[in-house]
Design an enzyme around this catalytic site. Sequence first.
Site, mmCIF file in Angstrom:
data_model
loop_
_atom_site.group_PDB
_atom_site.id
_atom_site.type_symbol
_atom_site.label_atom_id
_atom_site.label_comp_id
_atom_site.label_asym_id
_atom_site.label_seq_id
_atom_site.Cartn_x
_atom_site.Cartn_y
_atom_site.Cartn_z
ATOM 1 N N ASP A 166 -3.901 -8.950 8.396
ATOM 2 C CA ASP A 166 -2.773 -8.891 9.216
ATOM 3 C C ASP A 166 -2.212 -7.389 9.563
ATOM 4 O O ASP A 166 -2.194 -6.614 10.951
ATOM 5 C CB ASP A 166 -1.234 -8.855 8.127
ATOM 6 C CG ASP A 166 -1.569 -8.474 7.066
ATOM 7 O OD1 ASP A 166 -2.365 -7.605 6.332
ATOM 8 O OD2 ASP A 166 -0.345 -7.863 6.535
ATOM 9 N N GLU A 186 3.706 -6.558 4.174
ATOM 10 C CA GLU A 186 2.913 -7.671 4.808
ATOM 11 C C GLU A 186 3.408 -7.618 6.255
ATOM 12 O O GLU A 186 4.689 -8.567 6.007
ATOM 13 C CB GLU A 186 2.965 -9.123 3.436
ATOM 14 C CG GLU A 186 2.376 -8.488 2.298
ATOM 15 C CD GLU A 186 0.800 -8.310 2.520
ATOM 16 O OE1 GLU A 186 0.560 -9.043 2.963
ATOM 17 O OE2 GLU A 186 0.267 -7.915 1.522
ATOM 18 N N CYS A 239 0.384 -1.681 -0.015
ATOM 19 C CA CYS A 239 -0.386 -0.058 -0.003
ATOM 20 C C CYS A 239 1.234 0.668 -0.118
ATOM 21 O O CYS A 239 1.766 1.098 -0.047
ATOM 22 C CB CYS A 239 -1.010 0.224 1.058
ATOM 23 S SG CYS A 239 -1.926 -1.015 1.172
#
Length: 625
Positions: free
Chosen positions: A111, A88, A2
């Site tokens: 997550d 991640e 992102c």
Amino acid sequence: MCGIAGWVSFQGDLTGQTETISAMTASLEYRGPDAAGIWTSTRAALGHRRLAIIDLEGGRQPMAAAGDDAGDDAGDDAARPVMTYNGEVYNYRELRAELQALGHEFRTVSDSEVVLRAYLQWGARFAERLDGIFALAIWDPRVEELLLVRDRMGVKPLYYYQTPDGLLFGSEPKAILAHPQAEAVIDAEGLREIFTIVKTPGHAVFRGMHEVLPATVLRFSRSGSVEECYWRLEAREHTDDLTTTIATVRRLLEEIVEHQMVADVTVGTLLSGGLDSSAITALAARALARKGVEQPLRAFSVDFRGHEARFRSNVQWEDPDTPFAIEVAEHVGAEHIIVELENEQVLDPEVRTAVLRAQDLPVSTGDMEYSLLILCRALKEQMTVALSGEAADELFGGYTWFHDRDAVESDTFPWHSPFEKAGGIGALRAIGLWDRLGLGEYIKRRYAEALDDVPRLPGESGLEARMRELTYLNLTRWERFLLDRKDRISMAASLEVRVPFTDHRLVEYVYNTPWAMKNFDGREKSLLRAAMRGVLPDSVLDRKKNPYPSTQDEKYEAALRERLESILSEGGPVLGLVSESEIRVLLDAPAGSYGMGGPWSARAVIERLIEFNTWVTMYDVRVEL
């Protein structure tokens, strides 16, 4: 993956500043084309662009803590810790189970929520528990403190810029520069970073801007900023014998690759046909087979049309990559896709502008960045996540400078030595920049600083001590340059690239493995070759290392020279840095002059000058010398 952005102000009221935080966030749209969100309060404003990979519906951000977990003021949304997160965390399922055992309840299976609740449970120490690649910000209104956190090896970028009453941050400099209080100014120090391959930790080139250091939590409050390092590479005695060491490397890589295959979208690989990418591709194919996935792994390669016919071996490239990539794909049962390029594609103004915009700086090392963007765009048409072999050379000793006595014994960064030997500095000297900017002294100063940081084993001396230094320099300078390039360009195509060789467990283990083991058969990456024996074809295991593919077509450099000529005739801003007569010395020299390759060759310097000219205009940069 992102894009994140934010603004903290301890004097103003940011509740109504949606236009500004939206502009900062929108500058990162390609990092997260799937969703966008902003959050504002009196003291802080956060923005987020999302590339959905895990929990496609539930992981939207910025994400606020649930009311029952946020403290005494749980009923007030503005009193809850809120996070904007990029990355991640591969062990999020294990952390989720641990947090549930401690009483936490989850609204999503993302997550992102695990990371936020880890902060609620463990405070600023939560970063120590995260295994992954990430850059995130948490605003805690209960104590009016902003936390900026970056992963251990610095895979995901994060920048900040202090203002008179607060701080701006973003995944990339462009997000910060979208704020009216941030200025795009570069001075002599910034120019030295651009025209040397140093990658000083924390240096962001733009004056007043900084990079959050890897493995660091930056805490910012009314009283100022404090940096807390939560992990560092340490020197430890290696007690395993060679057989055990080879087996351990193999086991770690198998575990890491399998861990990094976790996603709710298709995962593929970047395959060059070299040892590193081939190893990752083979292990990824095996991981899919163990899971019972019937669809073959997709492996992508890049090549230039007619490259094999034109190919001539040189100091960097011994043979073409594509035949080996094809062999590996067939060997592991992968679906192989070759992205074949023409010079015209790499010279396309749209592609070159997109690369410059992605990197925010004129730091191209040649045509590699442009072909990488085209490759990543091709991947994105079929998938969202790819694994790459980046960082193995730094860790296992793959580069020529690990095996060149002059480079090993040189009193500078080891990657500078081969370029200097090939006459690479000549191009910068020819246009006066080497002396005018004091690049030699700058490199010398940064090299001394880097050596002071090296973690050393007591009593270690001679070649082993020196190779530990070289490995550390590569891991903390050269590798970060390459990781930043890979992240920026892949994310410009909205593609997440994961890098298994940067896993901190593997890095810790191999960093402390003696050079005698890493080089036990006298070849580069001996340890990795041995670990992959039986997994890959011998032809791939035994071939000499090649860099990322680059065109050898002379027409490419001719086209670059024409572009620089056009800039001279138009009177571009680069002339404020280098005079026309100095540039003409470079243009009048025949192809191949001033070095046969590397970032200081004539072709690379011509490329850099063209980029610099475009960059100053595109970013409205003020150059102050």
